[in-house]
Design an enzyme around this catalytic site. Structure first.
Site, PDB file in Angstrom:
ATOM      1  N   GLU A  60       0.818  -1.222   0.000  1.00  0.00           N
ATOM      2  CA  GLU A  60       0.000   0.000   0.000  1.00  0.00           C
ATOM      3  C   GLU A  60       0.852   1.272   0.000  1.00  0.00           C
ATOM      4  OE1 GLU A  60      -2.634  -3.187   1.898  1.00  0.00           O
ATOM      5  OE2 GLU A  60      -0.521  -2.568   2.071  1.00  0.00           O
TER       6      GLU A  60
ATOM      7  N   PHE B  67     -11.986  -6.730  13.641  1.00  0.00           N
ATOM      8  CA  PHE B  67     -10.866  -7.215  12.820  1.00  0.00           C
ATOM      9  C   PHE B  67     -10.460  -6.155  11.797  1.00  0.00           C
ATOM     10  CE2 PHE B  67      -9.475  -9.584   8.954  1.00  0.00           C
ATOM     11  CZ  PHE B  67      -8.267 -10.048   9.472  1.00  0.00           C
ATOM     12  N   GLN B  68      -9.189  -5.867  11.742  1.00  0.00           N
ATOM     13  CA  GLN B  68      -8.595  -4.875  10.837  1.00  0.00           C
ATOM     14  C   GLN B  68      -9.211  -3.487  11.012  1.00  0.00           C
ATOM     15  OE1 GLN B  68      -8.492  -6.538   6.788  1.00  0.00           O
ATOM     16  NE2 GLN B  68      -6.446  -7.344   7.211  1.00  0.00           N
TER      17      GLN B  68
ATOM     18  N   LYS C 153     -17.543  -0.386   5.541  1.00  0.00           N
ATOM     19  CA  LYS C 153     -17.975  -1.405   4.579  1.00  0.00           C
ATOM     20  C   LYS C 153     -19.473  -1.329   4.303  1.00  0.00           C
ATOM     21  CE  LYS C 153     -17.395  -6.252   3.361  1.00  0.00           C
ATOM     22  NZ  LYS C 153     -16.716  -7.525   3.697  1.00  0.00           N
TER      23      LYS C 153
END
Length: 592
Positions: free
Chosen positions: A70, A132-133, A182
């Site tokens: 990234e 998560f993440q 998301k």
């Protein structure tokens, strides 16, 4: 890949007649990018951005470039922006995707590069629950962006993107982060079209300089006995090189560029005194200290330019400072005439006033000033052992490359270290946006990603990366990206087996205690390049430098890695030690 005006208009518009389209947030995002005319986006997929990637799969006007890290995605978009002047765009996932991008974002922020970085985020309901993440993208990036957004409702996405691009490209440019949870990317909302304008009450950068201040500046400039024009990256960012050249030629005054401003004024012109600062020329630094009127244009008097501020302030001089960012004026050096405004606009008005003025510069005083400058220039502070036939001098590689490509359509990127300074000193840039490097943050590893971004934007141009064996390994995985996306760049590694600038400082400041600056286990770069599907060359003798470069240039469709084994003892001179004034220069090993 060109996006037609019809396609941009189609992306911006809602459906003709009837109810508006129902689109997922990810589809709205793609429409926004298309409406902004984005052609390339560099990124790396992950769970939080899979709906966005699915939306990209369904369109064919924007090319996504899959990098291998990234950090390289942001650097490549950054290099594209520096070379074209357009907004660079990168896409990363949440958590480690964003944290990996931080170095690239900070690099762009320090050099005022217009960028939009889109990051995925965990669903809105999970924010703050250590999902998560998950990471606090807004908090992490706040100190290194011009602005950032967390989009919590897909209805806000189109306007947020409009604001992001507007903020990134206007005023003092900079990176803007848009963090998209998301669920925002998959929820459907009515699409009413992309906004055609944006108004932000709290953000209205000034473009036009104050006429009274410009008139005061004119009087100072015309009455000067020892005038000097000091320019930085702001001239390039505002596309004001033609105005700068007109101004300098009208007045006949000496001019210098910072590391970030090289190419704003032609290096081949006699009025150009070379780069100034820590590794600047004698004539550029002495003129900075000895002038009586200094016109600073799109520059910020940073520590690498003026050295010790107290030393700089010892000499009386009047300072005019033009900058679009009011916070940069009188930040490190007190100025007499501040002018807040876009460099291009202010210089245009100043030129108009000069043309109308009956007063002309003092020709006699200016002639005496030029005699003084020529006496400094006669010392040839950039001399090195050009006759050496035993070992390759790194300066010789850069000088040879310049001689071969000075009339070509060429771009030069660099990493950070000794090789960066040699490139700045010995490659004489005559045109703007041809020298692409990390100035403010000094980020190792940018060279290859910058070159990839430029090669996509300028496929017919030659793109060279001047690097070192230390810097190049930080993003060397992008050789894989170069192969996949057919971006044939030429890599000139000045391999001295040391972290060269660290070694130089250790020699000068730390009595030669070379703590962890020697590279004990270097790869075989020729075989490594070949393993990635490219051409590798090992060059060990001075007489082989020019033939190797000539051969590499002939291989127009191949990425070529040239491993130049250079003199490990060579230092960058002139050099101003930390804490010293800019005229207190070391000119060679005899000064150590």
């Amino acid at each position: 890949m060109e996006i037609s005006k019809a396609e941009i208009a189609s992306a911006a518009a809602a459906s003709a007649g009837g109810a508006p389209q129902e689109l997922m947030g990810a589809e709205v995002l793609v429409k926004a990018l298309q409406a902004e005319g984005v052609q390339y986006i560099w990124g790396y997929p992950g769970g939080a951005v899979l709906y966005i990637y699915d939306a990209f799969y369904k369109q064919d006007t924007i090319q996504h470039v899959l990098v291998r890290h990234e950090q390289a995605a942001v650097h490549a978009a950054d290099g594209y922006a520096r070379a074209t002047g357009e907004v660079g765009v990168a896409l990363v996932t949440s958590g480690p995707g964003l944290t990996n991008a931080v170095t690239g974002i900070a690099t762009a922020y320090m050099d005022s590069i217009p960028m939009v970085i889109i990051s995925g985020q965990v669903p809105t309901a999970a924010i703050g629950l250590d999902a998560f993440q998950e990471c606090d993208t807004v908090g992490i990036t706040r100190p290194i962006v011009k602005h950032n957004f967390l989009v919590k409702d897909p209805k806000d996405l189109a306007m947020t993107m409009k604001k992001a691009f507007h903020i990134a490209r206007t005023g003092r440019p900079g990176p803007v982060v848009v963090d998209i949870p998301k669920d925002v990317s998959f929820k459907k909302v009515p699409y009413h079209g992309y906004p055609d304008k944006v108004e932000m009450r709290s953000y209205n950068p000034v473009r036009k300089g104050h006429g009274g201040q410009i008139r005061k500046a004119l009087q100072l400039l015309l009455n000067a006995k020892r005038p000097y024009i000091y320019t930085g990256g702001g001239v390039l960012l505002s596309n004001a090189t033609n105005e700068l050249r007109t101004l300098v030629d009208m007045l006949g005054y000496p001019v210098t560029n910072t590391l970030m401003g090289l190419g704003a004024y032609p290096a081949s012109d006699r009025k150009f005194l070379g780069m100034l600062g820590m590794h600047g020329t004698i004539e550029a630094n002495n003129a900075m200290q000895g002038c009586d009127v200094l016109l600073a244009v799109g520059a910020r008097f940073d520590d690498r330019v003026i050295g010790n501020p107290k030393h700089f302030a010892q000499n009386e001089r009047k300072i005019i400072h033009i900058d679009i960012d009011p916070s940069s004026i009188s930040k490190r050096v007190k100025v007499d005439i501040p002018i807040v405004g876009d460099v291009k606009d202010v210089l245009t008005e100043l030129i108009s006033m000069i043309r109308e003025a009956t007063q002309k510069p003092d020709a006699g005083a200016l002639a005496d000033w030029w005699k003084t400058i020529e006496s400094w220039r006669s010392k040839d502070c950039l001399k090195y052992d050009r006759g050496n036939t035993d070992v390759i001098k790194p300066q010789y590689v850069v000088e040879t490359l310049w001689n071969m490509t000075k009339d070509a359509d060429a771009y030069i990127t660099s990493d950070v270290g000794q090789h960066q300074m040699w490139a700045a000193q010995y490659y004489r840039f005559d045109e703007p946006r041809r020298w692409i490097n990390s100035g403010g943050l000094g980020t190792m590893g940018v060279g290859i990603p910058y070159a990839m971004g430029i090669k996509l934007a300028k496929p017919e141009s030659e793109v060279f990366t001047i690097t070192g064996e230390g810097s190049v390994q930080m993003c060397i995985q992008e050789l894989s990206t170069c192969l996949q996306y057919n971006t044939p760049i030429k890599i000139c590694a000045l391999n001295n087996r040391y972290l060269g600038m660290v070694r130089q400082w250790q020699e000068i400041e730390y009595s030669g205690r070379y703590s962890h600056s020697y590279m004990d286990a270097l790869p075989n770069f020729v075989k490594l390049a070949e393993a990635y599907g490219h051409v590798g060359m090992l060059i060990e003798r001075p007489q082989d430098v020019e033939p190797a470069l000539r051969e590499a240039r002939k291989l127009k469709d191949r990425t070529v890695f040239m491993d130049f084994r250079t003199d490990p003892t060579e230092n960058v001179f002139p050099m101003v030690k930390a804490g010293m004034g800019i005229t207190e220069m070391l000119l060679g090993s005899e000064d150590l």
